[in-house]
Design an enzyme around this catalytic site. Sequence first.
Site: not given
Lengths: 662, 316
Positions: A63, A73, A77, A81, A105, A126, A137, A144, A147, A151, A203, A206, A213, A286, A288, A290, A301, A317, A361, A364, A421-423
């Site tokens: 994986y 790759r 890209d 850009m 993009f 894994n 295992d 497994n 999957s 992919t 997925t 998995t 498991t 959305h 996704e 998380y 952690s 917590s 968040t 954390k 923002h999302f980057h």
Amino acid sequence: MDILGKLTLQSIPYDNPILMFAGAIMIGTAIAVLAGVTYFGKWKYLYTEWLTTVDHKKIGVMYLIIAFIFLLRGFIDALMMRAQQAFASGGSEGYLPPHHFAELFTGHGTMMIFFMGMPFLIGLMNIAVPTQIGARDVAFPYLNAVSLWLTASAGMLVMASLIIGSFSDAGWTGYAPYSGISANPGVGVDYWIWALQISGIGTTITGINFFVTIMRERAPGMKFMRMPLFTWTTLCTNILMVLAFPALTVVLALLTFDRYLGMHFFTSDGGGNQMMFINMFWVWGHPEVYILILPAFGVFSEVAATFSNKRLFGYVSMVGATMVIALLSFTVWVHHFFTMAQDPLRNSIFAIATMVIGVPTGVKIYDWIFTMYRGRVRFNLPMLWLIGFIITFTIGGMTGVMLAIPGIDFKMHNSEFLVAHFHNVLIPGMLFGLFAGYHYWFPKAFGFRLDEKWGRRSFWGWLIGFYVAFMPLYVLGLMGMPRRMVSYADPAWQPFLIVAAFGALIVLFGVVSMAIQLIVSVRNREQLRDITGDPWNGRTLDWATSSPPAHYNFAVIPTVEDIDAFTDMKERGVAYRRPDKYEDIEMPRSTPAALVIGALSFFLGFALIWHIWWLAAVTGVGIIVTVIVRGCNDNTWYTIPAEEVERTENEWFRQLEKAGVV
Amino acid sequence: MLRNNLGRFGGLISLALVLMLSGCGLDSLSTMSPVGPVGDVERDLTIFTLLAMLFVLIPILVLTLGIAWRYRASNTNSTYTPKWGHSWIVEMFVWGGPIVILVILSVVAWISTHDLDPYKAIKSDAKPVHIQAVATQWKWIFIYPEQGVASVNEFAFPVNVPLDISLTSDNVMNSFMIQRMGTQIFAMSGMQTKLHLLSRETGDLEGGNYQYTGHGFSKMRFTAKAMTEDNYKQWLQKVRSQGTPLDFSKFKQLAKPSEIKKPIYYSQVTSGLFGDIIDQFHNSGVAASTHEMPGMGHDMKSDSSDSGHATETAAH
């Protein structure tokens, strides 16, 4: 040419030198690898030890290989850009035609999420989860492998689109009706659909696999509230995968019906509803986010506690926050389209729900900080990534709260501010976490640590490069620049885009350093050797095995009495204890079935994309037959005799004695 | 109400912000230099949220770097409590702090979202101007139904007059925004969305499509010309005299994928053209009368009235 469906010689983009060059590199690399394997006579080794394996540790490594290929790759890209936008100002059209830019993009987003992020985090799961919970295992080793190969085959489809036909230009979200057949009759969207469907099935499997498991395979004594945090976040992630991915599967299936069968789910006419596509897409999309970020939170952690030489602060917590985030992730999808003219009541509710996620968040983040408090912080590579993450991610979270307020989103939506923002959340929140995990568990997977010097160079390249590349995009968003522009008239935007391009080059330094780090580490592996299996003074059971662990992980399944199970065992002096007597161990047998299913899925996807119906029928039947044949095989386990276990364990204990641990 | 509160606050902070952004200046940040009431609220909201979030950001930055450095392994003078992992006081702060900020921002979000509802008319003594914006590949067509004219990629209107904009698309999903006026909204085929804007200042404002629509997306920009009442009347006159007639079939010609460099004018626009553009997706008899667009809240349903005006927005 009916026998080849829509596929003709014209499907190969001879006229595009960039694509042909990229294709040549891709095929050249593939040939070089195959030639190398042949030259060194490693086919049998490759087949028996890797391609047919069901060992979670090797599957994890494969994986990671997929993830790094697509990281490269996707990053290329991004460079293209950035180069385009740095030049294509004030009348200049740059070097890329609009369609190619759109493919970049779209491909960048699709690859970074589905073929870099997902394989990377599933790879780490894994490698780490079964050993963290003291299992030999996963619950379903053969699934497994299925999957993994699904992919891989989906990734191969994306690669194939580079030189056969073209990839989607509809953005990674593929909004209808632009992705519909009338606006987008080519095969690009079909590549996108089938690549996502095939990897999505992988997925989902998995998700089921790791959920079972963690529920069923934990070592005795490991109650829920003694599970390591990475196991916790993996559990929540896998629940999200199982619950969220069906929404993607359905929305893609409905889009497929529109495109292949002339139906009208998301078309403008015939009663279709394009708004429904967006809603359904983000009902998956959305959670996704998380799915991508929670495992990284888990890594952080582990890293925070281990490298502070201290118990994780606020375990309860942390667990609670993880579950709250997972639950709330299903309640915020509308914030991806506040501008679709919902009434203010609905927008307000989803805005507040979105900001509520900021609370766990934030908790954390404070808990990681307080884990360092009164600790003994060692600044090894995983710790650097953690600190880089906390600072950078908090900035991304701040702009996230801004975008969560509809009144701000109204003018920032679809602008470069959104891109920044999302980057700003995904790069630190996902990628830095995955890198931290990569450095943290690399010795566990391979038996030697990664070089620190080049690792530090890579870290600084990524961190500084990130700021230089993305901070200008915030400003551009405030200046009103839409995302996804191949060229623009406003010369005031150009300086910022040049700085951003320069930032991408600094990131390139980070990427190259990481590659050099790997090469240097392999070369110096004897100095970097992890003899004891516990290079970081680890706290969880994954560090109680040898590095790499024996095939069966644990000769004797350990008993857990504390959250930090291994620290507790070390303190009580029961770590590395030899049993009175070794027993036979039952392990799952390797099988080529998963590989066959993956290969057939590739051809099935290819056939469906190009409307080669006979091939679709043959491969579809082939998959079903493979599943049945494998299902009828009762001989799927084998026994490692006690003597062999003893020999392997003795070997490790000799090393431990040499290292002075026992 | 929010406008006032934020406004009072804004007096203080705008100074701070000017200092903060000195160098680039607010003027170059088009979304932060509004020309109308919608943009004003959105700017104040942005500044307010940014500052509120700095209360979160700065302590985290300081704590992270400070604690990491203070408790570095080489500093053996610092306290070391390897077993310490819980404290009610700290827990109270780490949960309580974000919750307080959440509550504040939630109130702000709730009020501002209702304030900024794009469907809400802007209060003014002046009679609103109705404009119908149609997104095509890759042009914006602005129909002035009361004046019977239309223009392509040029959106003229009088200052200090509320604009009552209806939007739709001839094909894929588009998103309409004039940055300095504020608020973007999707334009979707077979449906009507609405947007209310107003400009206090005259001048040429940048506007464009924000949702990717293919080859000519980057060129799908237009100029919003905020004019004095007199200039607006002259502009209408110019469009009437230079324009050619526009009916549905000519519209479909115009709507074919293309990019244009100069604005195009139309006079004698067929009445009900906007409704016909929406209705072209619902004209299969039964479909027209039964297909509701299950939009959320703002009723975007197709109404099969004979005039062909497909969508009338119900008040919510």
